[in-house]
Design a protein around this motif. Structure first.
Motif, mmCIF file in Angstrom:
data_model
loop_
_atom_site.group_PDB
_atom_site.id
_atom_site.type_symbol
_atom_site.label_atom_id
_atom_site.label_comp_id
_atom_site.label_asym_id
_atom_site.label_seq_id
_atom_site.Cartn_x
_atom_site.Cartn_y
_atom_site.Cartn_z
ATOM 1 N N LYS A 90 -3.586 11.606 -0.895
ATOM 2 C CA LYS A 90 -2.635 12.316 -0.055
ATOM 3 C C LYS A 90 -1.865 13.377 -0.851
ATOM 4 N N ASP A 138 0.857 -1.184 0.000
ATOM 5 C CA ASP A 138 0.000 0.000 0.000
ATOM 6 C C ASP A 138 0.896 1.238 0.000
ATOM 7 N N THR A 184 -2.905 5.844 -4.244
ATOM 8 C CA THR A 184 -4.076 6.708 -4.177
ATOM 9 C C THR A 184 -3.655 8.133 -4.531
HETATM 10 C C1 LIG Z 1 -5.251 7.161 3.589
HETATM 11 C C2 LIG Z 1 -4.812 5.775 3.354
HETATM 12 C C3 LIG Z 1 -5.476 4.949 2.432
HETATM 13 C C4 LIG Z 1 -6.827 5.297 1.837
HETATM 14 O O1 LIG Z 1 -6.795 6.224 0.889
HETATM 15 P P1 LIG Z 1 -8.059 6.558 -0.026
HETATM 16 O O2 LIG Z 1 -7.525 6.359 -1.403
HETATM 17 O O3 LIG Z 1 -8.350 7.970 0.286
HETATM 18 O O4 LIG Z 1 -9.184 5.629 0.274
HETATM 19 C C5 LIG Z 1 -4.975 3.697 2.179
HETATM 20 N N1 LIG Z 1 -3.873 3.260 2.821
HETATM 21 C C6 LIG Z 1 -3.227 4.000 3.727
HETATM 22 C C7 LIG Z 1 -2.034 3.444 4.399
HETATM 23 C C8 LIG Z 1 -3.686 5.274 4.034
HETATM 24 O O5 LIG Z 1 -3.079 5.985 4.989
#
Ligand SMILES: *Cc1c(COP(=O)(O)O)cnc(C)c1O
Length: 360
Positions: free
Chosen positions: A220, A191, A217
């Motif tokens: 962030k 991730d 994603t």
């Molecule tokens: C914020 C976060 C996500 C989720 O992100 P979204 O794409 O906004 O659902 C996934 N994994 C980690 C480690 C995060 O901190």
């Protein structure tokens, strides 16, 4: 039958036992709690976007494959055509799709702890057994022997490794990750939600490991409101997971806005550089407080340990001063007295540091 009785009869017991994910009200507060990018779009870019938005047919269903968005993301990631790419309404939805495609009696989801809370929650929603393996408490590195033991005992269908990890901010060692991949009977998902704020990534692991998938994603980096997550890896694996994806999960406006934003990626890259520089400044300032333990970070947040017994008071005091951070005290034994601060704009960080000074 009243609602309580029928709920008790019909709602799955494991769901009734779960507490809902709580998002605190942040109205009027400086938000340093949720790892958002603090910068709005520049005015010119907004004007341009409004013109693009005008042409979007919201009366029509979106492209079910979001192919144009995917193509733009592939270019940005440098993802080889040999690999597949699947999109989710945030990476949260991707975690859910992965769990739904693997769940079943005796199936488990394993992750180091403390890490991202949605791994556990989604395991519980989907009826998977959740296995949390403690990190090394001294530096939050992977406890490799414990991870390998747990893998041998539970044969997890899914292993999640957040690199950099949330909420600890560190990256895990590549040799340990490779050993976990080699030992895992199921999928290993790396991730990379915070990869833009760190120096490396694990896309290269896809080359020789079809059971490794890399998840990212745009949240962030600046597009949290659009909800776009992506999963890259072996095409055959992703074809299976794609069957569980709801056909129009990426809406028309998200598709258009993500394409638009990617065409302006230099704006986001500049913001990311600024956030990284501000992170180092914040760490340095926090380290000036003798009573705080401050960890280094490869993400857009900083983890600190407050003096014993004071985390709640500091959190509340900052809130009084108009600043919302995340209190992690009580969420995991390894996070006693811990607070997590998202890096904001320079002005926001200054306000936070001043308010903290007066509380301490
Ligand atoms: C914020 C976060 C996500 C989720 O992100 P979204 O794409 O906004 O659902 C996934 N994994 C980690 C480690 C995060 O901190």
């Amino acid at each position: 039958m009243n609602a309580e009785e029928s709920i008790a009869r019909w709602v799955r017991p494991e769901l009734r036992a779960i507490r809902a994910y709580h998002v605190p009200d942040a109205s009027g507060l400086i938000k340093l709690d949720a790892m958002e990018n603090p910068y709005p779009w520049p005015a010119e870019m907004l004007e341009e976007w409004v013109e693009v938005a005008r042409t979007q047919a919201v009366n029509r269903y979106p492209d079910p494959d979001a192919s144009a968005v995917k193509q733009a993301l592939r270019v940005r990631m440098g993802l080889d055509d040999r690999f597949g790419l699947l999109l989710g309404n945030g990476s949260d939805e991707i975690i859910q799709m992965l769990a739904m495609s693997m769940a079943g009696p005796g199936r488990s989801l394993l992750a180091p702890e403390p890490s991202f809370v949605m791994y556990r929650m989604i395991a519980e929603f989907t009826g998977m057994q959740y296995v949390g393996v403690p990190l090394n408490p001294a530096d939050f590195s992977l406890d490799l022997p414990a991870m390998l033991d747990a893998i041998e005992t539970h044969h997890p269908a899914l292993v999640f490794l957040a690199v950099p990890n949330n909420p600890t901010g560190n990256c895990f060692d590549e040799r340990a990750i490779r050993a976990i991949v080699d030992a895992s009977p199921g999928l290993v998902v790396i991730d990379e939600a915070y990869t833009a704020f760190s120096d490396g990534n694990y896309l290269h692991l896809l080359e020789s490991n079809p059971q490794v998938l890399v998840m990212r994603t745009l949240s962030k980096e600046g597009l949290a409101g659009l909800r776009l997550g992506m999963l890259a890896g072996d095409r055959a694996w992703l074809e299976q997971i794609d069957k569980i994806r709801l056909p129009y999960n990426i809406n028309v406006l998200s598709q258009a806005a993500v394409r638009f934003a990617l065409a302006h990626e230099t704006v986001f890259e500049a913001q990311t550089r600024l956030i990284r520089a501000q992170r180092e400044k914040m760490i340095e300032a926090l380290r000036g407080h003798a009573h705080l333990q401050v960890w280094s970070s490869a993400a857009n947040f900083v983890l600190v340990r407050a003096p014993e017994g004071r985390a709640l008071e500091i959190h509340a005091g900052l809130r009084q001063a108009g600043i919302l951070i995340k209190c992690l005290h009580g969420s995991h034994p390894m996070l006693e007295d811990c607070l997590r601060i998202t890096v904001g704009t320079e002005a926001e960080n200054q306000q936070f540091l001043q308010a903290l000074d007066s509380i301490l």
